[in-house]
Design a protein around this motif. Structure first.
Motif, mmCIF file in Angstrom:
data_model
loop_
_atom_site.group_PDB
_atom_site.id
_atom_site.type_symbol
_atom_site.label_atom_id
_atom_site.label_comp_id
_atom_site.label_asym_id
_atom_site.label_seq_id
_atom_site.Cartn_x
_atom_site.Cartn_y
_atom_site.Cartn_z
ATOM 1 N N LEU A 44 -8.490 -9.029 -2.436
ATOM 2 C CA LEU A 44 -8.525 -7.796 -1.656
ATOM 3 C C LEU A 44 -8.904 -8.026 -0.204
ATOM 4 O O LEU A 44 -8.430 -7.331 0.688
ATOM 5 C CB LEU A 44 -9.476 -6.793 -2.310
ATOM 6 C CG LEU A 44 -8.982 -6.287 -3.668
ATOM 7 C CD1 LEU A 44 -10.030 -5.441 -4.353
ATOM 8 C CD2 LEU A 44 -7.705 -5.475 -3.470
ATOM 9 N N LYS A 45 -9.747 -8.989 0.009
ATOM 10 C CA LYS A 45 -10.188 -9.231 1.379
ATOM 11 C C LYS A 45 -8.998 -9.597 2.276
ATOM 12 O O LYS A 45 -8.758 -8.931 3.281
ATOM 13 C CB LYS A 45 -11.261 -10.312 1.382
ATOM 14 C CG LYS A 45 -12.008 -10.466 2.689
ATOM 15 C CD LYS A 45 -13.201 -11.386 2.501
ATOM 16 C CE LYS A 45 -13.313 -12.341 3.674
ATOM 17 N NZ LYS A 45 -14.457 -13.245 3.544
ATOM 18 N N PRO A 46 -8.210 -10.608 1.902
ATOM 19 C CA PRO A 46 -7.019 -10.865 2.745
ATOM 20 C C PRO A 46 -6.014 -9.724 2.697
ATOM 21 O O PRO A 46 -5.370 -9.427 3.709
ATOM 22 C CB PRO A 46 -6.430 -12.140 2.140
ATOM 23 C CG PRO A 46 -7.082 -12.341 0.831
ATOM 24 C CD PRO A 46 -8.384 -11.612 0.848
ATOM 25 N N LEU A 47 -5.954 -9.106 1.533
ATOM 26 C CA LEU A 47 -4.983 -8.031 1.381
ATOM 27 C C LEU A 47 -5.251 -6.896 2.363
ATOM 28 O O LEU A 47 -4.323 -6.258 2.879
ATOM 29 C CB LEU A 47 -5.007 -7.509 -0.060
ATOM 30 C CG LEU A 47 -3.886 -6.531 -0.410
ATOM 31 C CD1 LEU A 47 -2.532 -7.229 -0.360
ATOM 32 C CD2 LEU A 47 -4.102 -5.906 -1.789
ATOM 33 N N SER A 48 -6.513 -6.644 2.633
ATOM 34 C CA SER A 48 -6.848 -5.523 3.517
ATOM 35 C C SER A 48 -6.258 -5.748 4.904
ATOM 36 O O SER A 48 -5.708 -4.850 5.507
ATOM 37 C CB SER A 48 -8.368 -5.338 3.598
ATOM 38 O OG SER A 48 -8.962 -6.465 4.222
ATOM 39 N N LEU A 49 -6.356 -6.988 5.377
ATOM 40 C CA LEU A 49 -5.781 -7.278 6.704
ATOM 41 C C LEU A 49 -4.268 -7.266 6.649
ATOM 42 O O LEU A 49 -3.599 -6.759 7.541
ATOM 43 C CB LEU A 49 -6.273 -8.636 7.196
ATOM 44 C CG LEU A 49 -7.717 -8.696 7.664
ATOM 45 C CD1 LEU A 49 -7.985 -10.023 8.362
ATOM 46 C CD2 LEU A 49 -8.055 -7.532 8.595
ATOM 47 N N LEU A 50 -3.780 -7.812 5.526
ATOM 48 C CA LEU A 50 -2.344 -7.861 5.336
ATOM 49 C C LEU A 50 -1.742 -6.452 5.340
ATOM 50 O O LEU A 50 -0.755 -6.162 6.020
ATOM 51 C CB LEU A 50 -2.056 -8.552 4.001
ATOM 52 C CG LEU A 50 -0.724 -9.302 3.900
ATOM 53 C CD1 LEU A 50 -0.712 -10.488 4.865
ATOM 54 C CD2 LEU A 50 -0.524 -9.776 2.464
ATOM 55 N N ALA A 51 -2.408 -5.593 4.591
ATOM 56 C CA ALA A 51 -1.900 -4.224 4.463
ATOM 57 C C ALA A 51 -1.963 -3.514 5.804
ATOM 58 O O ALA A 51 -0.989 -2.885 6.245
ATOM 59 C CB ALA A 51 -2.719 -3.469 3.422
#
Lengths: 261, 835, 223
Positions: free
Chosen positions: A224-231
């Motif tokens: 989720l941590k990388p996903l948050s920036l990705l999103a």
């Protein structure tokens, strides 16, 4: 820098608690008022001022009794959940592979308390900070062994290069035979505290048989941590593309005109 | 200890009985562990409770507290029946072949007592050996004569069958035999068995005999004098060995010389009485030198101010037969026979058996001086529980003194190592080293004597007091520990040419003031001084040897002879002459203590070895030169016999009609103790106090806790009085783990937290379930939270809970030493608030 | 102000909106500051990361309060889909993504806005609950707390992404929209484009508030 490791050979531990006291002395941790609650073990658990303690455990069957002494404290994981979750970098890996804590950076969020598979970090309400064993980092840096190892009279605690300690641990476990096993090199990418246990890991109180970085922590920090920036990045990029390809959604011309009446 | 801590690593079997080294001597386990790891040694633990040591043992066997002689007697029988003894050693180095007086009778044929018992005292006239016309003891080296020691031993312990022992001790028979078998395996020449004991053996009415039994086993197995063998008294305090060497006890002066007595008015009479003689041809009989040591001691005290004879006359004398041991002292105090009292580094209000009696005794003093690091239950007795300060006349003075790290000096550890220690920090406030306090006292008493006179005036005034630099007032302010150490070593009092004691015809010249090289050079004519002959050589021409820190081990067996200094003459293993066969070859070439290299002995300093093949008997401190399997020296029998503790849970002694040790001094008899000396369960079982109780220690506290209870880190780990009991007993008494309970004896009660544990198990004693409980003795009211605090009173950072275990213990002691029987007495345990 | 502008929001709505928006923004920024050590510097302006933690936690409390008002206020208008037109609107993505000749007419809030509202409301509640548990982790079972971290992060992923969509569509992606939350007055043209159905309904009911005109009818959206 060579990886350093502490080896705890419970077969040699007599429960004298020299280590428990040496830890407090070196780290200048105060004592707290306790009372006997039906055991030799005290304080009852790790505390913000008690970074290591001997757990006294009795196992009895009809004819025999065993009295187990296990020194509990930070395992210094290679893949440390506490470091993973620490928002401030207070918990960090050292050049020896151990996990130290920079208290000045600690913000008291207690995330490490929840994340640790061994239930080690302890929160102090007064200072609003977390405390745990740092394997006497300053001593290691000065080429000394940790205070607990120094104090151990029986050789139950040893300290040295990780490879040597591993070798020693497996040799000792083989010598002891029976259920003896090495605990610490098979999970969380290996810990920098190893046990030679005489009983199966599951026998010992408060010692997880198969510790791992919790799935939730992995989902959180690795997914989720990388996903948050990705999103967020995706959305921003999408919006930009939308703007330049599709264009903004403008009111219709005529109505615009009408609206301006 | 005959050996030393490091030597444990040379053992093949280590028996822990009457001690708990894992808790109380943690460092010992370094060497025990090494024996296990490197030699494959077996660790055996025999104890009423499953201790931390038991947790580490290969074999654990429980026994009811106070039945050690039964268990060990059974081992002697096992060894003899199975011929597991070391035959050559037993024949050559013990008195097993000696023929005993035909009139001697043993308990088996004499209603449970030895011949000669009159009014609770033995007439030992039948405890003697048969001698020939030349005065030489008759022997039967075939060991077949029915009156030889060996056959008597066999007969005496034939009664100690495993079945009977098991009924007495509650030890399961199979465990018993396993212990016997394991330990007896060390009867082979190349095997070493070791015994670690402590207060678990001494604090009984049969304390000395407990140790005797094991010493006999060690002789039978050939374990004395060898590496990894011997008999190890694990001392309860870091310097108890030292203080005993320097005359802690009333019956001896430094160096184990008997205290002068009123019946021996002259030095000649003293020497005649106390110097043993022997006609045994090969016996060195070292104590024949006693007059030299006494003369040198008198010189150390009085210098050349007086003649030797005069010096002896000046020395205070004890009344012959009078006992001035701890229990008696406080009995006398209770009976108002004292006016003043120095409690110097002691806390009798907690450490003394029957502490209520001790505390009441303190109220009967006019004055008391408490010399200690902290105030304690003794110094503040007048405001303790149950005391009314307005009704107590005793004036109390507190003299704060320096802790061990705040002064220089030496301590002597259990292994007899005299180790010099330096001062690390200054004592706080007005605290002074004990020596400096003593020096101030000396000058004050001197002044008073000079002004007012008084009894023993010259005994005091003629003493030399030359232990440091004198100030303008002619007084020494700070005692120099080196000056004292030098005096203990001894110096020549005049210029003298002396023959080398080990080389006939070679002479050496000494100047007045030269240190005496070793006790062999001491003289009986007053030309030498030595404050303690066994320490002679510690501070001689090579300086302070106790300060050595050499870590080389030339011996290869861990003697480390260059580390500090060991009495006597830096010998690390005493009786090591017995580690070699009569021809001089080590019994065990793998771990030789001494070895003959063709011209001289190498290894340890030889003890009674002579030249190989010289026939020298190795036990030179015994007049007959051999180890005493038959030991007529003790007050309660030449062979140990099982007697029940005075307070015990059984109706009768299953071994004999004699229930208790017949030679003990009962304080509940008319004209002996006091009105508050009561016992329970003596004649028959007392249902009010049905459980056996032992007192003991934990790792975290020291003695009565005067030092450790004030240390928050230690108090945090062991915060208070507890009582350990079995699950079965807890169920019976409806007590839950962690609950507060009251432990009561006929003399008092204490509150404690229950530790309900499977480590305690009821004993099956002759078909009855007998419960045992245990309590630590480190606690006291002064560091508790609920006591009355006045402004300015020091409060512990971490409070402890509960008062002294000794409020429960009886005023009854061993027949020889008067050590109180605090390891076996009777109590009840009840839930708090249930009467 | 020009005549003919129509009032789309009242002051209370705008205050609540901006309170929520700003607190959400602060939470996102401070949250980022704790989530990524490379963003720890954000704490610096607050006097350190520890202060940032407090800013985050107490802003969270403020966020919860405004979230409460937000939900109470907009639940009826934006929390309920009205079928079938909302479905039809969604089928053509409201005309945002590809050309649609005739976007189905929707009410005051289009399904996109409704979805955004529901996400904000749902995730907001979730963030509040998980956040509170994370604030006092020692009072809850460890395993529960661990999953709270996951949900909190998941909520963040969602809100953070939606935040940018909202930002875009509320500004340059849909010129004129910003006015609705700044002044509250919008043009009829914009309204007709964005919320034709609502415009019609209001006109029909006579509730429309038009600047410079008398109300077409009484009993409107009285304040």
């Amino acid at each position: 820098m060579a990886q350093k490791t502490k080896l705890i050979d419970v077969s040699k531990c007599t429960g004298c608690r020299g280590c428990q006291l040496a830890c407090k002395q070196w780290n200048q941790q105060p004592a707290a008022q306790t009372e006997n609650y039906g055991t030799y073990q005290n304080p009852p658990d790790l505390q913000s001022n008690t970074w290591t303690l001997i757990r006294f455990q009795e196992i009895a069957d009809k004819d025999s009794v065993k009295w187990l002494f296990r020194k509990d404290g930070c395992m210094h994981c290679t893949d440390a959940a506490c470091v993973k979750v620490c928002p401030s970098g207070a918990l960090h890996y050292t050049e020896y592979g151990t996990v130290a804590i920079n208290n000045e950076r600690c913000i008291g969020c207690k995330e490490c308390v929840s994340a640790c598979p061994f239930d080690i970090p302890r929160y102090d309400r007064v200072t609003d900070k977390i405390y745990k064993c740092d394997l006497c980092l300053t001593r290691i840096q000065a080429a000394l062994e940790p205070a607990c190892v120094k104090a151990c009279p029986t050789g139950a605690l040893k300290f040295g290069d990780r490879a040597d300690m591993l070798k020693l641990a497996y040799k000792r476990a083989a010598e002891l035979g029976g259920n003896a096993n090495v605990y610490g090199d098979k999970f969380v990418d290996g810990t920098h505290v190893l046990y030679v246990l005489q009983e199966k890991p599951s026998t010992y109180e408060k010692l997880p048989a198969n510790p791992s970085v919790p799935l939730s922590i992995i989902a959180w920090k690795d997914l989720l941590k990388p996903l948050s920036l990705l999103a967020a990045g995706g959305v921003i990029a999408g919006s930009f593309l939308h703007y330049i390809i599709h264009g903004p959604k403008l009111p219709d011309e005529d109505q615009n005109h009408k609206g301006g009446e | 200890m005959t050996n030393h801590w490091i030597d444990f690593k040379n053992s093949d079997v280590i028996l822990i009985m009457g001690s708990n080294p894992a808790s109380n001597h943690p460092i010992s386990f370094k060497w025990i562990q090494e024996a296990i790891d490197k030699k494959g040694a077996k660790l055996v633990c025999v104890d009423p409770r499953f201790t931390q040591s038991a947790a580490k043992a290969h074999l654990y066997a429980p026994l009811r507290s106070g039945t050690d002689i039964a268990v060990l007697g059974g081992m002697i029988k096992y060894i003899l029946d199975n011929k597991l003894y070391f035959e050559e050693y037993v024949k050559e180095y013990t008195n097993s072949a000696f023929l005993v007086n035909p009139a001697f009778k043993m308990p088996g044929d004499n209603k449970g007592v030895f011949s000669g018992l009159v009014n609770a005292k033995y007439d030992k006239s039948t405890w003697t050996f048969q001698k020939d016309a030349a005065g030489i003891i008759k022997q039967d080296k075939t060991l077949r004569d029915p009156m030889c020691v060996f056959q008597l031993l066999k007969k005496h312990y034939s009664r100690y069958t495993p079945e009977l022992v098991s009924r007495i001790s509650g030890t399961p028979k199979d465990k018993l035999v396993e212990v016997y078998k394991t330990y007896a395996s060390t009867g082979k020449p190349d095997k070493a068995g070791n015994i670690l004991y402590a207060m678990g053996w001494t604090q009984h009415t049969v304390g000395v005999q407990n140790i005797r039994t094991m010493s006999m086993i060690q002789l039978l197995l050939g374990n004395v004098g060898i590496a990894g063998g011997g008999v190890q008294a694990l001392r309860g305090e870091s310097n108890v060995q030292g203080s005993t060497d320097q005359a802690l006890l009333f019956h001896i002066i430094p160096g184990y010389l008997p205290t002068p007595a009123s019946s021996l008015p002259t030095l000649k009479a003293y020497n005649e009485k106390n110097t043993p003689a022997t006609k045994q041809p090969d016996s060195l009989n070292w104590w024949k030198n006693r007059p030299k040591y006494m003369a040198s001691y008198i010189r150390a005290v009085y210098g050349t101010n007086v003649s030797l004879e005069e010096g002896y006359n000046l020395m205070p004398k004890v009344d012959t037969g009078a006992n001035y041991s701890w229990l008696v002292l406080f009995d006398q105090m209770y009976k108002e026979k004292f006016t003043g009292f120095f409690a110097w580094g002691m806390n009798p209000a907690c450490s003394g058996a029957h502490s209520n009696k001790v505390r009441k005794g303190l109220t009967k003093l006019d004055w008391m001086v408490n010399v200690n690091l902290f105030d304690n239950e003794t110094g503040s007795f007048w405001r303790g529980p149950g005391m009314d300060p307005t009704k107590i006349k005793t004036e109390v003075f507190m003299l704060p003194c320096a802790a061990s790290v705040e002064k220089e000096g030496s301590i002597t550890n259990s292994g007899r190592w005299m180790q010099w220690r330096y001062k690390a920090v200054n004592p706080p406030g007005v605290a002074l080293p004990d020596g400096d306090i003593m020096s101030e006292l000396y000058y004050k008493i001197k002044e008073l004597y000079e002004k007012k006179g008084g009894p023993l005036k010259d005994a005091f005034l003629k003493m030399t007091w030359d232990y440091g630099v004198k100030g303008f007032d002619g007084k020494i302010k700070h005692l120099d520990p080196h000056a004292i150490a030098k005096e203990i070593n001894g110096v020549f009092q005049e210029d003298k040419k002396v023959e080398n004691p080990s080389k006939k015809g070679e002479f050496k010249e000494f100047k007045k003031g030269d240190p005496v090289p070793s006790f062999a050079w001491l003289q009986d004519d007053g030309s030498t001084s030595s404050g303690n002959w066994i320490y002679c050589a510690s501070y001689a021409d090579k300086g302070n040897l106790s300060a050595r820190r050499g870590t080389k081990d030339a011996s290869g067996i861990g003697l480390y002879s260059d580390w500090s200094w060991s009495w006597p003459v830096n010998r690390r293993i005493i009786y090591n002459g017995a580690s070699v066969d009569p021809s001089g070859k080590p019994w065990n070439p793998g771990t030789p203590v001494i070895r003959w290299n063709g011209t001289k002995w190498v290894g340890d300093v030889p003890d009674g070895a002579g030249n190989p093949g010289s026939g020298r008997l190795p036990f030179i401190m015994k007049p007959d030169g051999v180890g005493s399997i038959f030991g007529p020296g003790l007050a309660d029998g030449p062979f140990p016999e099982h007697y029940e503790p005075l307070e015990c849970p059984v109706e009768k002694n299953l071994m004999s009609p004699q229930k208790n040790n017949p030679a003990i001094r009962r304080f509940d008899k008319a004209g002996v103790g006091s009105d508050i000396d009561v016992y329970s369960g003596v004649a028959s079982c007392d249902p009010r106090f049905p459980f056996v109780c032992s007192t003991y220690r934990v790792s975290e506290h020291w003695q009565t806790g005067v030092l450790t209870r004030w240390c928050p880190w230690l108090a945090e780990m062991q915060p208070g009085m507890f009582v350990e009991m079995s699950l079965e007993l807890a169920k019976e008494k409806n007590i839950k783990n962690g609950e507060k309970v009251i432990v009561k004896s006929a003399r008092g009660e204490v509150e404690a937290t229950a530790i309900v544990t499977p480590r305690f198990k009821p004993f099956n004693i002759d078909g009855n379930a007998i419960h045992q409980v245990g309590i630590p003795w480190h606690f006291g009211w002064i560091t508790t939270k609920d006591r009355v605090y006045k402004p300015g009173d020091k409060k512990a950072e971490v409070f402890t809970f509960g008062d002294s275990a000794n409020l429960l213990t009886p005023t009854i002691g061993d027949a020889n030493t008067m050590i109180p029987e605090t390891k076996a007495f009777m109590v009840n345990v009840v839930k708090k608030g249930r009467g | 102000m020009r005549k003919g502008l129509i009032q789309a929001t009242d002051a209370f709505e705008r205050i609540v909106h901006w309170s929520l928006a700003i607190s959400c923004l602060i939470l996102c920024i401070t949250g980022l500051g704790m989530m990524f050590q490379s963003f720890n510097f954000i704490g610096t302006i607050m006097g350190g990361l520890k202060s940032l933690k407090y800013v985050h936690n107490f802003t969270g409390l403020f966020f919860m309060a405004t979230l409460y008002f937000t939900i109470r206020m907009w639940w009826k208008e934006a929390g309920v889909f009205s079928m079938p037109e909302d479905m039809e609107w969604m089928m053509c993505a409201g005309g945002y993504l590809w050309h649609v000749d005739k976007v189905p007419e929707v009410g005051k809030y289009n399904p996109g806005q409704k979805a955004f509202f529901l996400v904000v409301a749902g995730c907001g509640v979730m963030m509040a609950i998980t956040g509170l548990i994370m604030w006092f982790p020692l009072s809850f079972p460890t395993e529960l707390v661990r999953w709270m971290f996951v949900l909190h992060a998941l909520g963040f992923v969602t809100i953070f992404a939606f935040f940018f969509v909202h930002l875009y569509l509320g500004t340059i992606g849909s010129p004129g929209s910003l006015d609705a939350m700044l002044s509250g007055w919008v043009t009829r043209a914009w309204l007709k484009k964005q919320h034709p159905k609502w415009l019609k309904e209001m006109e029909h009911e006579g509730k429309l508030v038009v600047y410079g005109e008398e109300k077409t009818s009484t009993g409107g959206h009285g304040h």
